[in-house]
Scaffold this active site. Structure first.
Site, short mmCIF file in Angstrom:
data_model
loop_
_atom_site.label_atom_id
_atom_site.label_comp_id
_atom_site.label_asym_id
_atom_site.label_seq_id
_atom_site.Cartn_x
_atom_site.Cartn_y
_atom_site.Cartn_z
N HIS A 94 -8.24 1.03 -4.34
CA HIS A 94 -9.17 0.77 -3.24
C HIS A 94 -9.89 2.07 -2.94
CE1 HIS A 94 -9.51 -0.22 1.36
NE2 HIS A 94 -10.68 -0.07 0.78
N MET B 253 -12.17 4.35 -0.99
CA MET B 253 -12.86 4.59 0.28
C MET B 253 -13.54 5.95 0.12
SD MET B 253 -9.80 3.15 2.67
CE MET B 253 -8.62 3.24 1.34
N ASP C 281 -4.66 3.57 -2.21
CA ASP C 281 -5.76 3.87 -1.28
C ASP C 281 -6.31 5.27 -1.51
OD1 ASP C 281 -6.00 1.54 0.43
OD2 ASP C 281 -3.95 1.99 1.05
N MET D 264 -11.22 -6.02 4.89
CA MET D 264 -10.48 -5.08 5.74
C MET D 264 -10.23 -5.74 7.10
SD MET D 264 -10.06 -2.40 3.89
CE MET D 264 -9.18 -1.50 5.16
N ASP E 136 -6.44 -6.55 3.87
CA ASP E 136 -5.88 -5.20 3.93
C ASP E 136 -5.92 -4.68 5.37
OD1 ASP E 136 -5.09 -2.60 3.46
OD2 ASP E 136 -6.77 -2.09 2.14
N MET F 100 -8.98 8.03 -0.33
CA MET F 100 -9.84 8.41 0.80
C MET F 100 -10.36 9.83 0.58
SD MET F 100 -7.56 6.99 3.94
CE MET F 100 -6.72 5.40 3.85
N SER G 214 0.86 -1.18 0.00
CA SER G 214 0.00 0.00 0.00
C SER G 214 0.89 1.23 0.00
CB SER G 214 -0.89 0.01 1.24
OG SER G 214 -1.36 1.32 1.44
N HIS H 150 -0.96 -1.26 -4.46
CA HIS H 150 -2.26 -0.99 -3.81
C HIS H 150 -2.38 0.51 -3.57
CE1 HIS H 150 -5.81 -2.07 -1.44
NE2 HIS H 150 -5.43 -1.16 -0.56
#
Ligand code: DX5
Ligand code: ZN
Length: 234
Positions: A65, A67, A34, A136, A178, A36, A7, A32
Site C-alpha cells: 500500500h 502512501m 504500508d 481507507m 483498511d 509512508m 498490516s 499488508h
C-alpha cells in the site's frame, strides 16, 4: 473467499520476520505492507529493502500500500522486491492510467486506494486496469485509529460498481478495507460487500500466549463465517 490481511505496521519491528511467520501460521492470508513517505502522509515507514527481506519467508501475497508521492519510481523497486499487489492513491499520481499500466507491466496486481473524502469517480475509466479497490476507513498515516462509518456506504457503492463490471464481462476485482477493522465490526463491513480486510492494531495488539495470533484471527473468521459473501462465488 474472505481474506484477512494483517498490516505489519503494528507488528514488532525488532522481530519483523518472526511476526510475519507467526501471523501467517495463525491463519492470515495476505501481508499488508504500508509504505509512508512523510510527504504524501505525515509518517515514515518501510521501503523495498524490508519487502525483499520478508519475501523469502512466505508464498503468501505481499500487498504493498503506497502512501507516497510521486508513485512511479517506486513501482519497479517494489516489483523487484517481491510485491504481489501494488496499490496507490490516485491523488498521488499525475497519470493514474499510466501508473496502473506500469504496475501490471511489472507483473504485479494493481490497486487504487480511496481516502475517506475521495470519491469513487476515479474508477470511472480504469476498471479494466484494476485487480483491487482499497477503501481507507481512516485517514492514512497511522495505525490504531477508529473506523469511519461513512465508509460502509462507499463500500456498498464500490461493490455495485464491481458487480456491474463483472456482469459486463470484466474480471474480478477485490474490495479491500483498511483502518479500524476489529472483531466487533468486521461482519458489518463484510455485509457492505468487502472481501479483504486489513487489520493492524486489532491483530498485533492481541497475541496468544505463545506469540501467535490464532485467537484474534479465528474470532474474525468466526464473524465472517456468519455472513453470506456478496457478489462473489465463495
Ligand atoms: C494506515 C494504514 C493501515 C493501518 C491500519 O495508513 O494504511 O494499514 O496500519 O491499522 P489499524 O488496523 O490499526 O487501523
Ligand atoms: Zn494500509
Amino acid at each position: 473467499m474472505y481474506m484477512i490481511a494483517p498490516s505489519i505496521l503494528s507488528a514488532n519491528f525488532a522481530k519483523l520476520g518472526e511476526e510475519v511467520d507467526n501471523v501467517l501460521a495463525s491463519g492470515a492470508d495476505i501481508v499488508h505492507f504500508d509504505v509512508m513517505d512523510n510527504h504524501y502522509v505525515p509518517n515514515l515507514t518501510i521501503g523495498p529493502l524490508v519487502c525483499a527481506a520478508i519475501r523469502p519467508r512466505t508464498k503468501a501475497p505481499i500487498d504493498v500500500h503506497l502512501m507516497v508521492k510521486p508513485v512511479d519510481a517506486l513501482v519497479p523497486m517494489f516489483a523487484k522486491a517481491g510485491a504481489d499487489i501494488i496499490s496507490f492513491h490516485p491523488e498521488a499520481s499525475e497519470h493514474v492510467d499510466r501508473t496502473l499500466a506500469l504496475i501490471r507491466d511489472q507483473g504485479c496486481k494493481a490497486g487504487l486506494v480511496f481516502n475517506p473524502a475521495s470519491g469513487l469517480h476515479h474508477l470511472d475509466h480504469v476498471m479494466d486496469r484494476l485487480d483491487l479497490i482499497l477503501l481507507m476507513s481512516v485517514n492514512p498515516g497511522f495505525g490504531g485509529q477508529s473506523f469511519i462509518p461513512e465508509t460502509l456506504r462507499k463500500a456498498r457503492e464500490a461493490r455495485a460498481r464491481i458487480d456491474a463490471h463483472r456482469a459486463a464481462g470484466g474480471r474480478e476485482i477485490a474490495l479491500e478495507i483498511d483502518g479500524g477493522v476489529k472483531v466487533d465490526n468486521i461482519r458489518m463491513i463484510a455485509e457492505a460487500g468487502v472481501d479483504t480486510f486489513v487489520a493492524g492494531s486489532a491483530i498485533f495488539a492481541a497475541p496468544d500466549e505463545d506469540g501467535g495470533y490464532r485467537k484474534v484471527i479465528g474470532a474474525m473468521r468466526a464473524e465472517l463465517a456468519g455472513c453470506e459473501q456478496i457478489g462473489r462465488a465463495a
